[in-house]
Design a protein around this motif. Structure first.
Motif, PDB file in Angstrom:
ATOM      1  N   TYR A  85       0.876  -1.161   0.000  1.00  0.00           N
ATOM      2  CA  TYR A  85       0.000   0.000   0.000  1.00  0.00           C
ATOM      3  C   TYR A  85       0.921   1.221   0.000  1.00  0.00           C
ATOM      4  O   TYR A  85       1.736   1.377   0.911  1.00  0.00           O
ATOM      5  CB  TYR A  85      -0.869  -0.030   1.255  1.00  0.00           C
ATOM      6  CG  TYR A  85      -1.951   1.004   1.358  1.00  0.00           C
ATOM      7  CD1 TYR A  85      -3.247   0.714   0.971  1.00  0.00           C
ATOM      8  CD2 TYR A  85      -1.695   2.257   1.889  1.00  0.00           C
ATOM      9  CE1 TYR A  85      -4.260   1.655   1.098  1.00  0.00           C
ATOM     10  CE2 TYR A  85      -2.700   3.203   2.018  1.00  0.00           C
ATOM     11  CZ  TYR A  85      -3.988   2.891   1.623  1.00  0.00           C
ATOM     12  OH  TYR A  85      -4.991   3.820   1.746  1.00  0.00           O
ATOM     13  N   ARG A 105     -10.788  -9.838   5.143  1.00  0.00           N
ATOM     14  CA  ARG A 105     -10.005  -9.065   4.175  1.00  0.00           C
ATOM     15  C   ARG A 105     -10.957  -8.194   3.383  1.00  0.00           C
ATOM     16  O   ARG A 105     -12.029  -8.625   2.980  1.00  0.00           O
ATOM     17  CB  ARG A 105      -9.233 -10.001   3.226  1.00  0.00           C
ATOM     18  CG  ARG A 105      -8.173 -10.836   3.901  1.00  0.00           C
ATOM     19  CD  ARG A 105      -7.511 -11.788   2.931  1.00  0.00           C
ATOM     20  NE  ARG A 105      -6.865 -11.080   1.825  1.00  0.00           N
ATOM     21  CZ  ARG A 105      -6.233 -11.702   0.823  1.00  0.00           C
ATOM     22  NH1 ARG A 105      -6.185 -13.023   0.777  1.00  0.00           N
ATOM     23  NH2 ARG A 105      -5.651 -10.996  -0.129  1.00  0.00           N
ATOM     24  N   GLY A 106     -10.553  -6.951   3.166  1.00  0.00           N
ATOM     25  CA  GLY A 106     -11.392  -6.074   2.367  1.00  0.00           C
ATOM     26  C   GLY A 106     -11.917  -4.896   3.156  1.00  0.00           C
ATOM     27  O   GLY A 106     -11.402  -4.536   4.210  1.00  0.00           O
ATOM     28  N   CYS A 147     -17.413  -7.958   0.222  1.00  0.00           N
ATOM     29  CA  CYS A 147     -16.124  -8.552   0.577  1.00  0.00           C
ATOM     30  C   CYS A 147     -16.254  -9.899   1.289  1.00  0.00           C
ATOM     31  O   CYS A 147     -15.246 -10.580   1.508  1.00  0.00           O
ATOM     32  CB  CYS A 147     -15.327  -7.583   1.463  1.00  0.00           C
ATOM     33  SG  CYS A 147     -14.799  -6.076   0.615  1.00  0.00           S
ATOM     34  N   ARG A 166      -1.763  -7.083   2.036  1.00  0.00           N
ATOM     35  CA  ARG A 166      -2.111  -8.136   1.087  1.00  0.00           C
ATOM     36  C   ARG A 166      -2.713  -7.585  -0.199  1.00  0.00           C
ATOM     37  O   ARG A 166      -2.862  -8.304  -1.171  1.00  0.00           O
ATOM     38  CB  ARG A 166      -3.118  -9.098   1.729  1.00  0.00           C
ATOM     39  CG  ARG A 166      -2.548  -9.877   2.920  1.00  0.00           C
ATOM     40  CD  ARG A 166      -3.619 -10.745   3.543  1.00  0.00           C
ATOM     41  NE  ARG A 166      -3.112 -11.509   4.676  1.00  0.00           N
ATOM     42  CZ  ARG A 166      -3.855 -12.299   5.440  1.00  0.00           C
ATOM     43  NH1 ARG A 166      -5.154 -12.405   5.198  1.00  0.00           N
ATOM     44  NH2 ARG A 166      -3.317 -12.951   6.450  1.00  0.00           N
ATOM     45  N   THR A 167      -3.053  -6.324  -0.190  1.00  0.00           N
ATOM     46  CA  THR A 167      -3.638  -5.712  -1.385  1.00  0.00           C
ATOM     47  C   THR A 167      -2.729  -4.607  -1.894  1.00  0.00           C
ATOM     48  O   THR A 167      -1.997  -3.981  -1.125  1.00  0.00           O
ATOM     49  CB  THR A 167      -5.023  -5.120  -1.067  1.00  0.00           C
ATOM     50  OG1 THR A 167      -4.903  -4.189   0.021  1.00  0.00           O
ATOM     51  CG2 THR A 167      -5.998  -6.227  -0.673  1.00  0.00           C
ATOM     52  N   ASN A 168      -2.790  -4.366  -3.177  1.00  0.00           N
ATOM     53  CA  ASN A 168      -1.980  -3.327  -3.799  1.00  0.00           C
ATOM     54  C   ASN A 168      -2.834  -2.076  -3.987  1.00  0.00           C
ATOM     55  O   ASN A 168      -3.915  -2.145  -4.586  1.00  0.00           O
ATOM     56  CB  ASN A 168      -1.441  -3.818  -5.138  1.00  0.00           C
ATOM     57  CG  ASN A 168      -0.389  -2.882  -5.695  1.00  0.00           C
ATOM     58  OD1 ASN A 168       0.310  -2.224  -4.938  1.00  0.00           O
ATOM     59  ND2 ASN A 168      -0.282  -2.816  -7.011  1.00  0.00           N
ATOM     60  N   HIS A 169      -2.361  -0.950  -3.464  1.00  0.00           N
ATOM     61  CA  HIS A 169      -3.151   0.272  -3.536  1.00  0.00           C
ATOM     62  C   HIS A 169      -2.206   1.463  -3.529  1.00  0.00           C
ATOM     63  O   HIS A 169      -1.167   1.434  -2.857  1.00  0.00           O
ATOM     64  CB  HIS A 169      -4.115   0.358  -2.356  1.00  0.00           C
ATOM     65  CG  HIS A 169      -5.032   1.539  -2.402  1.00  0.00           C
ATOM     66  ND1 HIS A 169      -6.107   1.619  -3.260  1.00  0.00           N
ATOM     67  CD2 HIS A 169      -5.042   2.702  -1.689  1.00  0.00           C
ATOM     68  CE1 HIS A 169      -6.734   2.771  -3.075  1.00  0.00           C
ATOM     69  NE2 HIS A 169      -6.108   3.443  -2.129  1.00  0.00           N
TER      70      HIS A 169
END
Length: 327
Positions: free
Chosen positions: A3, A67-68, A110, A196-199
Motif C-alpha cells: 500500500y 479481508r477487504g 467482501c 495483502r492488497t496493492n493500492h
C-alpha cells in the motif's frame, strides 16, 4: 502486495496523532470474532464474556470481513485529537444514508454470500435505519465492553503518542514512520505499508492521521478511502502489560528496585492523576509525591501532560509493564 502513500510538501506539515474511543470500540468488536487477536487480551475476554453475550453483534460482524473493506462511516477518522465517544458516535449518527448505502454494499461484497443474506439485504434496503441501528449497537458495545476500561486504554494510547511525538522531534517524520511498525518503510516521500492488497494513494495536501490502537493488534490498518482523512492505525506500544495486575511479589520487587516511596507512587498510577490527588490518596506530603513523580518521569516510567491548570501524570508502557510484572 504493498500500500503506497505519496506525500507532497504540504502533507509533511499535516501529519498528526489522534486517539479514538470509537475506533477502539469498533476494533473490540472485531477482536471478539478474531482468535488471532486474542493473544494479549485473555483477561479482558474472560471479564467481558457475560456482557458480550448480551449484545447483538451480528450486523457489525457481517460488515467486518477478514479481508477487504469495512464501512468508513462506522469508524471514521477522529474528529479531533481528544474527541469523546459521545462526539464521535454523534458523527456516525449524522452519516448521509445514501453514502452509507454504498459503504455498506461495498463491505458486504467482501464476504461471500453476505450481500444476499437476509440481514445483508435489510442493511442496504433501508440505510437510514441501518445507520441508526449500527450506531446503537456501537454505543451498546462502548458502554458494556470498552468504557469501563477506557482510563487504562487511554493512558496506554496517550503514552504511545507522547513517546512517538518525542521521537518525531528527535529523528524527523521519515524516520519516525519507519519506527512505528516493521511493516512501514519510507523512501523519497513515499510511505509503503506491507499489505495483502496493492493500492496507491496520493495524500494531496490532506496529510496523514497516525493512530495507535490496542485492539487492532497484530494488524496495521490503512484507510480511509476518499473523501475521508487518510489514516494509518498501528499497534500501540506496551500492550503486553496492559491487562496485568500487580501481585504482592511484583510489589515487593518494585520496592527493592525503586524504593518504597517511588514504588508506591508508580503502582498507584492506574490512571492519569494529579500530584495533589495522588498525595491525598496515598496520605503523603505533596512535596514528597512531586519528587517521586519527577524521578520516575526522568527514568522514562511516567509522562506528564498539562490540561488547563492541571498536570496529569501517567505511566508509560515501560512503567505499566514494571508495575504489573509484565517484564
Amino acid at each position: 502486495m504493498p500500500y503506497h502513500l505519496h506525500f507532497g510538501q504540504d502533507d509533511l506539515l499535516r501529519c498528526r496523532f489522534a486517539i479514538s474511543p470509537l475506533w477502539e470500540t469498533q476494533e473490540a468488536v472485531r477482536t471478539l470474532k478474531r482468535p488471532d487477536r486474542h493473544g494479549y487480551h485473555p483477561r479482558w475476554l474472560r471479564r467481558i464474556r457475560e456482557a458480550s453475550q448480551g449484545l447483538d453483534l451480528r450486523a457489525l460482524w457481517l460488515l467486518m470481513p477478514e479481508r477487504g473493506h469495512s464501512p468508513d462511516f462506522i469508524g471514521p477518522p477522529p474528529i479531533g485529537p481528544a474527541a469523546t465517544f459521545e462526539e464521535e458516535i454523534a458523527a456516525v449518527r449524522a452519516a448521509d444514508p445514501e453514502a452509507a448505502r454504498d459503504d455498506l454494499a461495498r463491505a458486504l461484497d467482501c464476504t461471500p454470500g453476505a450481500a444476499r443474506s437476509p440481514l445483508g439485504r435489510a442493511l442496504v434496503a433501508d440505510p437510514a435505519r441501518s445507520v441508526r441501528e449500527l450506531a446503537d449497537a456501537m454505543e451498546a458495545v462502548w458502554h458494556a465492553l470498552v468504557e469501563p476500561d477506557w482510563p487504562r486504554l487511554r493512558a496506554l494510547l496517550e503514552a504511545d503518542v507522547t513517546f512517538h511525538s518525542r521521537r518525531l522531534a528527535e529523528v524527523g517524520l521519515g524516520a519516525l514512520l519507519a519506527e512505528l511498525d516493521p511493516r512501514f518503510t519510507w523512501d523519497a516521500g513515499i510511505l509503503t505499508v506491507a499489505r495483502r492488497t496493492n493500492h496507491v494513494r496520493h495524500l494531496d495536501g490532506q496529510g496523514l492521521m497516525l493512530m495507535p490502537s490496542v485492539f487492532a493488534w497484530p494488524d496495521v490498518v490503512s484507510g480511509h478511502d476518499p473523501p475521508w482523512q487518510p489514516t494509518l492505525v498501528y499497534p500501540a506500544r506496551g500492550i503486553g502489560g496492559l491487562w496485568s495486575e500487580p501481585t504482592e511479589q511484583t510489589s515487593q520487587a518494585l520496592v527493592r528496585l525503586l524504593g518504597r516511596g517511588r514504588a508506591t507512587v508508580l503502582a498507584a498510577l492506574a490512571e492519569p492523576t494529579t500530584t495533589s490527588a495522588l498525595a491525598h490518596r496515598l496520605g503523603l506530603a505533596p512535596s514528597s509525591v512531586s519528587a517521586h513523580l519527577g524521578t520516575l518521569r526522568d527514568a522514562g516510567l511516567l509522562v506528564s501532560r498539562r490540561y488547563g491548570h492541571q498536570v496529569l501524570y501517567e505511566r508509560t508502557p515501560l512503567g505499566i509493564a514494571l508495575a504489573s510484572g509484565g517484564i
